[in-house]
Scaffold this motif. Structure first.
Motif, PDB file in Angstrom:
ATOM      1  N   VAL A 206       0.863  -1.184   0.000  1.00  0.00           N
ATOM      2  CA  VAL A 206       0.000   0.000   0.000  1.00  0.00           C
ATOM      3  C   VAL A 206       0.900   1.236   0.000  1.00  0.00           C
ATOM      4  O   VAL A 206       1.802   1.340   0.832  1.00  0.00           O
ATOM      5  CB  VAL A 206      -0.945   0.015   1.219  1.00  0.00           C
ATOM      6  N   TRP A 207       0.641   2.171  -0.906  1.00  0.00           N
ATOM      7  CA  TRP A 207       1.445   3.393  -0.966  1.00  0.00           C
ATOM      8  C   TRP A 207       0.611   4.634  -1.295  1.00  0.00           C
ATOM      9  O   TRP A 207       1.051   5.743  -1.085  1.00  0.00           O
ATOM     10  CB  TRP A 207       2.552   3.239  -2.001  1.00  0.00           C
ATOM     11  N   GLN A 208      -0.598   4.454  -1.777  1.00  0.00           N
ATOM     12  CA  GLN A 208      -1.423   5.591  -2.151  1.00  0.00           C
ATOM     13  C   GLN A 208      -2.320   6.029  -0.998  1.00  0.00           C
ATOM     14  O   GLN A 208      -2.837   5.200  -0.254  1.00  0.00           O
ATOM     15  CB  GLN A 208      -2.283   5.233  -3.371  1.00  0.00           C
ATOM     16  N   GLY A 223      -7.826 -13.346   6.552  1.00  0.00           N
ATOM     17  CA  GLY A 223      -6.947 -12.787   5.533  1.00  0.00           C
ATOM     18  C   GLY A 223      -6.975 -11.274   5.448  1.00  0.00           C
ATOM     19  O   GLY A 223      -6.702 -10.699   4.390  1.00  0.00           O
ATOM     20  N   PHE A 224      -7.257 -10.604   6.600  1.00  0.00           N
ATOM     21  CA  PHE A 224      -7.345  -9.149   6.615  1.00  0.00           C
ATOM     22  C   PHE A 224      -6.117  -8.539   7.285  1.00  0.00           C
ATOM     23  O   PHE A 224      -5.491  -9.125   8.174  1.00  0.00           O
ATOM     24  CB  PHE A 224      -8.591  -8.680   7.362  1.00  0.00           C
ATOM     25  N   MET A 225      -5.823  -7.321   6.858  1.00  0.00           N
ATOM     26  CA  MET A 225      -4.752  -6.514   7.442  1.00  0.00           C
ATOM     27  C   MET A 225      -5.353  -5.180   7.880  1.00  0.00           C
ATOM     28  O   MET A 225      -6.092  -4.549   7.122  1.00  0.00           O
ATOM     29  CB  MET A 225      -3.656  -6.296   6.389  1.00  0.00           C
ATOM     30  N   TYR A 226      -5.069  -4.767   9.117  1.00  0.00           N
ATOM     31  CA  TYR A 226      -5.597  -3.515   9.669  1.00  0.00           C
ATOM     32  C   TYR A 226      -4.430  -2.599  10.019  1.00  0.00           C
ATOM     33  O   TYR A 226      -3.384  -3.067  10.475  1.00  0.00           O
ATOM     34  CB  TYR A 226      -6.415  -3.783  10.936  1.00  0.00           C
ATOM     35  N   TRP A 227      -4.617  -1.303   9.833  1.00  0.00           N
ATOM     36  CA  TRP A 227      -3.586  -0.356  10.250  1.00  0.00           C
ATOM     37  C   TRP A 227      -4.200   0.984  10.637  1.00  0.00           C
ATOM     38  O   TRP A 227      -5.325   1.305  10.247  1.00  0.00           O
ATOM     39  CB  TRP A 227      -2.547  -0.164   9.148  1.00  0.00           C
ATOM     40  N   SER A 228      -3.446   1.727  11.428  1.00  0.00           N
ATOM     41  CA  SER A 228      -3.872   3.076  11.822  1.00  0.00           C
ATOM     42  C   SER A 228      -3.082   4.103  11.022  1.00  0.00           C
ATOM     43  O   SER A 228      -1.900   3.902  10.718  1.00  0.00           O
ATOM     44  CB  SER A 228      -3.664   3.301  13.322  1.00  0.00           C
ATOM     45  N   GLU A 237      -7.840   1.690   8.856  1.00  0.00           N
ATOM     46  CA  GLU A 237      -8.153   1.115   7.556  1.00  0.00           C
ATOM     47  C   GLU A 237      -7.942  -0.399   7.564  1.00  0.00           C
ATOM     48  O   GLU A 237      -7.255  -0.954   8.435  1.00  0.00           O
ATOM     49  CB  GLU A 237      -7.288   1.751   6.467  1.00  0.00           C
ATOM     50  N   ARG A 238      -8.568  -1.041   6.545  1.00  0.00           N
ATOM     51  CA  ARG A 238      -8.443  -2.474   6.389  1.00  0.00           C
ATOM     52  C   ARG A 238      -8.291  -2.818   4.916  1.00  0.00           C
ATOM     53  O   ARG A 238      -8.861  -2.154   4.042  1.00  0.00           O
ATOM     54  CB  ARG A 238      -9.681  -3.184   6.951  1.00  0.00           C
ATOM     55  N   SER A 239      -7.536  -3.874   4.654  1.00  0.00           N
ATOM     56  CA  SER A 239      -7.451  -4.419   3.306  1.00  0.00           C
ATOM     57  C   SER A 239      -7.182  -5.909   3.423  1.00  0.00           C
ATOM     58  O   SER A 239      -6.954  -6.434   4.524  1.00  0.00           O
ATOM     59  CB  SER A 239      -6.334  -3.741   2.500  1.00  0.00           C
ATOM     60  N   SER A 240      -7.194  -6.588   2.300  1.00  0.00           N
ATOM     61  CA  SER A 240      -6.739  -7.968   2.303  1.00  0.00           C
ATOM     62  C   SER A 240      -5.230  -7.979   2.571  1.00  0.00           C
ATOM     63  O   SER A 240      -4.547  -6.975   2.384  1.00  0.00           O
ATOM     64  CB  SER A 240      -7.043  -8.640   0.956  1.00  0.00           C
ATOM     65  N   MET A 241      -4.726  -9.118   2.989  1.00  0.00           N
ATOM     66  CA  MET A 241      -3.310  -9.194   3.326  1.00  0.00           C
ATOM     67  C   MET A 241      -2.403  -9.107   2.105  1.00  0.00           C
ATOM     68  O   MET A 241      -1.181  -9.009   2.255  1.00  0.00           O
ATOM     69  CB  MET A 241      -3.025 -10.465   4.132  1.00  0.00           C
ATOM     70  N   ASP A 242      -2.996  -9.107   0.899  1.00  0.00           N
ATOM     71  CA  ASP A 242      -2.211  -8.875  -0.301  1.00  0.00           C
ATOM     72  C   ASP A 242      -2.307  -7.420  -0.758  1.00  0.00           C
ATOM     73  O   ASP A 242      -1.822  -7.063  -1.843  1.00  0.00           O
ATOM     74  CB  ASP A 242      -2.639  -9.813  -1.421  1.00  0.00           C
ATOM     75  N   GLY A 243      -2.972  -6.566   0.033  1.00  0.00           N
ATOM     76  CA  GLY A 243      -3.080  -5.152  -0.276  1.00  0.00           C
ATOM     77  C   GLY A 243      -4.292  -4.766  -1.076  1.00  0.00           C
ATOM     78  O   GLY A 243      -4.534  -3.579  -1.307  1.00  0.00           O
TER      79      GLY A 243
END
Length: 246
Positions: A206-208, A223-228, A237-243
């Motif tokens: 993720v870069w955008q 298979g989710f990824m969470y970040w602040s 935010e959340r996305s799949s672990m492949d972005g």
């Protein structure tokens, strides 16, 4: 006899070491008294069970009054097994946390709380991101001052610097113990990256539209990824672990 110093009375005292009776003042009006030890040139050696095969203890052999003579004990955070001699192989449940200049473990297996510094042979300056791989028993951390991602065994051995280039301010790190991957955020480059656990095969996920990504967590089962994101428009935010599927 037992000897001690008394700062308030400025004296050296003694008493019977078994009963505490027969107290005597040996010297008075002594300034700046601190510690005191007794040396006796002709003191006879004392034989203990701890001198033979460590008293049968796997770790610590501690002297005790007769008829027991000794007891076995374990390092902080580790339980003594039912045989009263051997210690468990390590902590079963624990908290692990970073304190910028070191990493510490707090055992939940024991009835008291005492943290233990992980003896890693490196100099830490600003370690704030940390995670653990339960499969291999390794701790991973990011030091944003020296700009490195590193790992070591939970006992401090086998320290390795995994990523030493292309980092600015790594504030979040997460181990994918199932997929055997390492995820991290970087508030300097405003990126979320992934790589193998040894630091190889790096990929920007993720870069955008990232302003200041920091904490990161994985939900392996889904298979989710969470970040602040701590930017001007702070959000989770959340996305799949492949972005994908952000």
């Amino acid at each position: 006899r037992l000897y001690w110093t008394d700062w308030q009375s400025k004296s050296i005292e003694s008493a019977d070491k078994r009963t505490g009776l027969e107290r005597k003042t040996l010297r008075e009006n002594l300034e700046n008294l601190m510690d005191i030890h007794v040396f006796h040139r002709h003191r006879s050696p004392v034989h203990t069970l701890c001198q033979e095969n460590n008293g049968g203890c796997s770790h610590l052999c501690l002297l005790a009054p007769l008829p027991i003579g000794h007891s076995c004990a374990c390092p902080t955070g580790i339980n003594l097994l039912a045989d009263g001699k051997a210690c468990s192989s390590g902590m079963t449940s624990f908290l692990i946390f970073a304190r910028r200049t070191d990493i510490r473990i707090l055992s939940l297996d024991i009835p008291y709380f005492a943290d233990v510094v992980v003896p890693i042979n490196t100099t830490m300056k600003n370690t704030i991101a940390i995670d653990v791989d339960p499969q291999e028993g390794k701790v991973y951390w990011a030091d944003s001052t020296v700009r490195k991602v590193s790992r070591a065994n939970l006992n401090g051995s086998e320290h390795e610097d995994l990523i030493t280039t292309g980092l600015m301010t790594t504030d979040g790190i997460a181990v994918d113990a199932i997929g055997r991957k390492l995820y991290w955020t970087d508030t300097g480059t405003n990126r979320i990256e992934v790589g193998n656990l040894d630091g190889s095969m790096r990929k920007v996920l993720v870069w955008q539209n990232l302003d200041s990504p920091r904490a990161i967590a994985l939900y392996h089962e889904m298979g989710f990824m969470y970040w602040s994101d701590w930017g001007d428009n702070a959000k989770l935010e959340r996305s799949s672990m492949d972005g994908t599927d952000r």
